[in-house]
Design a protein around this motif. Structure first.
Motif, short mmCIF file in Angstrom:
data_model
loop_
_atom_site.label_atom_id
_atom_site.label_comp_id
_atom_site.label_asym_id
_atom_site.label_seq_id
_atom_site.Cartn_x
_atom_site.Cartn_y
_atom_site.Cartn_z
N ARG A 79 -40.74 15.72 37.31
CA ARG A 79 -39.69 14.84 36.83
C ARG A 79 -40.35 13.64 36.18
O ARG A 79 -41.17 12.96 36.78
N GLY A 80 -40.00 13.40 34.91
CA GLY A 80 -40.52 12.25 34.17
C GLY A 80 -39.49 11.14 34.15
O GLY A 80 -38.62 11.06 35.02
N TYR A 81 -39.58 10.29 33.16
CA TYR A 81 -38.62 9.20 33.01
C TYR A 81 -37.38 9.72 32.30
O TYR A 81 -37.28 9.69 31.09
N GLY A 82 -36.45 10.27 33.07
CA GLY A 82 -35.20 10.76 32.52
C GLY A 82 -35.26 12.18 31.99
O GLY A 82 -34.29 12.68 31.47
N SER A 83 -36.41 12.84 32.10
CA SER A 83 -36.54 14.21 31.61
C SER A 83 -37.60 14.94 32.43
O SER A 83 -38.26 14.36 33.27
N VAL A 84 -37.76 16.22 32.15
CA VAL A 84 -38.79 17.01 32.80
C VAL A 84 -40.04 16.99 31.92
O VAL A 84 -39.96 17.17 30.71
N VAL A 85 -41.18 16.74 32.55
CA VAL A 85 -42.46 16.78 31.86
C VAL A 85 -43.26 17.92 32.48
O VAL A 85 -43.26 18.11 33.69
N PHE A 86 -43.92 18.68 31.62
CA PHE A 86 -44.72 19.80 32.09
C PHE A 86 -46.19 19.38 32.13
O PHE A 86 -46.76 19.01 31.11
N ARG A 87 -46.80 19.41 33.33
CA ARG A 87 -48.20 19.03 33.52
C ARG A 87 -49.07 20.27 33.40
O ARG A 87 -48.95 21.23 34.16
N VAL A 88 -49.96 20.26 32.42
CA VAL A 88 -50.80 21.41 32.09
C VAL A 88 -51.86 21.62 33.18
O VAL A 88 -52.55 20.69 33.57
N THR A 89 -51.97 22.88 33.63
CA THR A 89 -53.03 23.25 34.59
C THR A 89 -54.10 24.11 33.93
O THR A 89 -55.23 24.14 34.39
N SER A 90 -53.74 24.84 32.87
CA SER A 90 -54.72 25.57 32.06
C SER A 90 -54.10 25.81 30.68
O SER A 90 -52.88 25.77 30.52
N PHE A 91 -54.97 26.06 29.69
CA PHE A 91 -54.48 26.21 28.33
C PHE A 91 -55.46 27.01 27.48
O PHE A 91 -56.63 27.15 27.83
N LYS A 92 -54.96 27.50 26.35
CA LYS A 92 -55.76 28.17 25.34
C LYS A 92 -55.17 27.79 23.99
O LYS A 92 -53.97 27.89 23.79
N ILE A 93 -56.04 27.32 23.08
CA ILE A 93 -55.60 26.90 21.76
C ILE A 93 -55.93 27.99 20.75
O ILE A 93 -57.04 28.54 20.77
N PHE A 94 -54.99 28.29 19.88
CA PHE A 94 -55.18 29.25 18.79
C PHE A 94 -55.03 28.47 17.49
O PHE A 94 -53.94 27.99 17.17
N LYS A 95 -56.14 28.33 16.77
CA LYS A 95 -56.13 27.52 15.55
C LYS A 95 -55.26 28.17 14.48
O LYS A 95 -55.32 29.38 14.26
N ASN A 96 -54.45 27.35 13.82
CA ASN A 96 -53.70 27.77 12.66
C ASN A 96 -54.71 27.98 11.54
O ASN A 96 -55.55 27.11 11.29
N GLN A 97 -54.66 29.10 10.86
CA GLN A 97 -55.63 29.39 9.81
C GLN A 97 -55.66 28.32 8.73
O GLN A 97 -56.69 28.05 8.14
N ALA A 98 -54.53 27.67 8.48
CA ALA A 98 -54.48 26.60 7.48
C ALA A 98 -55.25 25.36 7.96
O ALA A 98 -55.66 24.55 7.15
N ASN A 99 -55.47 25.22 9.28
CA ASN A 99 -56.19 24.06 9.82
C ASN A 99 -57.70 24.27 9.89
O ASN A 99 -58.43 23.33 10.16
N ILE A 100 -58.17 25.50 9.67
CA ILE A 100 -59.60 25.79 9.75
C ILE A 100 -60.27 25.31 8.46
O ILE A 100 -59.85 25.69 7.37
#
Length: 101
Positions: A79-100
Motif C-alpha cells: 500500500r502506497g500513498y493512496g494507491s498500490v505500489v509494486f516492490r520489485v524482488t527480481s527483474f529481467k530487462i529486454f532492450k527495445n531494438q530501437a534503443n540499441i
C-alpha cells in the motif's frame, strides 16, 4: 501469498533517489491485458502501474533501462500513498531494438 508477475513496457525514465542510506528507483510499466467482449470480439486494455526497487536492483534498473524497453518483474504489492505500489524482488530487462546503439 503476496507475489505478482508482470510483463510491461517502461513508459518514462526511471527516477533514482537516495532514501536514508540506500537508493530507490521508481518507474511505470504499461501493462496490456486482452479479454473477450460479450460479442466475442477481442479487446485490449492498457494500465500504467507503479513499481519501485531498492538497493542494487534500483541502481541496475536505473543504469540499464530506458523508455520503450520491456521488463518482466516479480514483485510484492504494498500500500502506497493512496494507491498500490509494486516492490520489485527480481527483474529481467529486454532492450527495445530501437534503443540499441
Amino acid at each position: 501469498m503476496n507475489k505478482c508477475h508482470f510483463l510491461g513496457k517502461i513508459i518514462e525514465e526511471p527516477v533514482l533517489e537516495a532514501v536514508n542510506n540506500t537508493q530507490v528507483v521508481r518507474f511505470f510499466l504499461e501493462i496490456e491485458e486482452f479479454r473477450k467482449d460479450r460479442d466475442g470480439s477481442r479487446k485490449k486494455r492498457k494500465d500504467d502501474l507503479e513499481f519501485e526497487a531498492w538497493d542494487t536492483a534500483a541502481t541496475a534498473i536505473h543504469k540499464q533501462s530506458e523508455p520503450g524497453d520491456f521488463m518482466v518483474v516479480e514483485c510484492v504489492a504494498r500500500r502506497g500513498y493512496g494507491s498500490v505500489v509494486f516492490r520489485v524482488t527480481s527483474f529481467k530487462i529486454f532492450k527495445n531494438q530501437a534503443n540499441i546503439k
